[in-house]
Design an enzyme around this catalytic site. Structure first.
Site, short mmCIF file in Angstrom:
data_model
loop_
_atom_site.label_atom_id
_atom_site.label_comp_id
_atom_site.label_asym_id
_atom_site.label_seq_id
_atom_site.Cartn_x
_atom_site.Cartn_y
_atom_site.Cartn_z
N LYS A 37 7.70 7.91 -56.99
CA LYS A 37 8.57 9.33 -56.88
C LYS A 37 8.02 10.06 -58.11
O LYS A 37 7.62 11.45 -57.84
CB LYS A 37 10.08 8.99 -57.26
CG LYS A 37 10.85 10.31 -56.81
CD LYS A 37 12.11 10.24 -57.90
CE LYS A 37 11.80 10.60 -59.08
NZ LYS A 37 13.26 11.07 -60.02
N ASP A 94 13.75 10.90 -54.04
CA ASP A 94 14.80 10.83 -55.22
C ASP A 94 16.18 10.55 -54.29
O ASP A 94 16.30 10.22 -53.23
CB ASP A 94 14.96 12.27 -55.85
CG ASP A 94 15.61 13.34 -55.19
OD1 ASP A 94 15.85 13.14 -53.90
OD2 ASP A 94 16.12 14.14 -56.01
#
Ligand code: SF4
Length: 213
Positions: free
Chosen positions: A123, A142
């Site tokens: 991420k 996320d």
């Protein structure tokens, strides 16, 4: 109202692009190192909370070497309010050391390299590569992207890496970077965790979770 089949990712993208034409990262930064640090700090914190601490932090620490050689307690004092500050300070100092030792003090430009830094998983890698360098290697997944992907049926997975793989199959590569920010904007404004506003949502006729969560 509502449907049972998964939403069409391209249609989701088209509608959200219209709704949020300027969707972009909310973290404030002026160079790749600042973005890397801000993204590490954003774990379990809000971007607004991170933006409050970074002006003083970035004024104090300007290079990877500055972070590598930081006094841990002083560094923690800058980032305490973002939560989990012991771990975050450890990651940031470790990343600083790694950058100095292996990358000439520069934030690397590939996923394979950037995920070797402490505290950096895919991420963070995606966020930094896309926003600092315009490099697209995946979709930044996320908490908002997880929730919306599940609700819209774009992925039934819970694991961010698997969700990312599903999204990469459904969205054209050149949109991987921006698609995450569309879902994040929509997750903040309409499809919130606790109280999604399905009645006011532009996706409610194609969303299998409409009026069910
Ligand atoms: S707000 Fe409701 S209709 Fe819109 S995406 Fe979220 S769950 Fe689906």
């Amino acid at each position: 109202m509502g449907v049972s089949k998964p939403a069409d990712a391209l249609e989701v993208m088209r509608r959200l692009e219209k709704l949020y034409p300027g969707a972009h990262i909310a973290l404030v930064f002026t160079n790749p190192l600042e973005l890397l640090v801000a993204t590490i700090l954003s774990a379990q914190s809000t971007d607004i909370g991170v933006n409050k601490v970074t002006p003083a932090l970035f004024a104090r620490y300007k290079t990877a070497a500055d972070y590598a050689g930081a006094d841990v307690e002083e560094l923690e004092s800058f980032i305490r309010s973002t939560g989990f500050y012991h771990n975050k300070a450890k990651s940031i100092m470790g990343a600083g050391r790694e950058l100095v030792q292996n990358y000439n003090g520069q934030v690397p430009r590939t996923m394979a390299e950037i995920i070797t830094l402490p505290g950096v998983a895919r991420k963070t890698g995606n966020v930094v590569l896309y926003n600092a360098y315009g490099v697209t290697e995946g979709v930044a997944v996320d908490t908002h992207v997880i929730r919306l992907s599940n609700r819209l049926g774009l992925s039934l997975e819970k694991d961010p890496v698997k969700i990312e793989q599903d999204l990469m199959k459904k969205v054209p590569k050149k949109k991987w970077g921006s698609f995450a920010y569309l879902l994040i904007e929509h997750g903040r404004a309409v499809c919130t965790a606790r109280k999604p506003d399905c009645a006011g949502c532009v996706l409610n006729d194609i969303c299998p979770s409409a009026f069910k969560v």
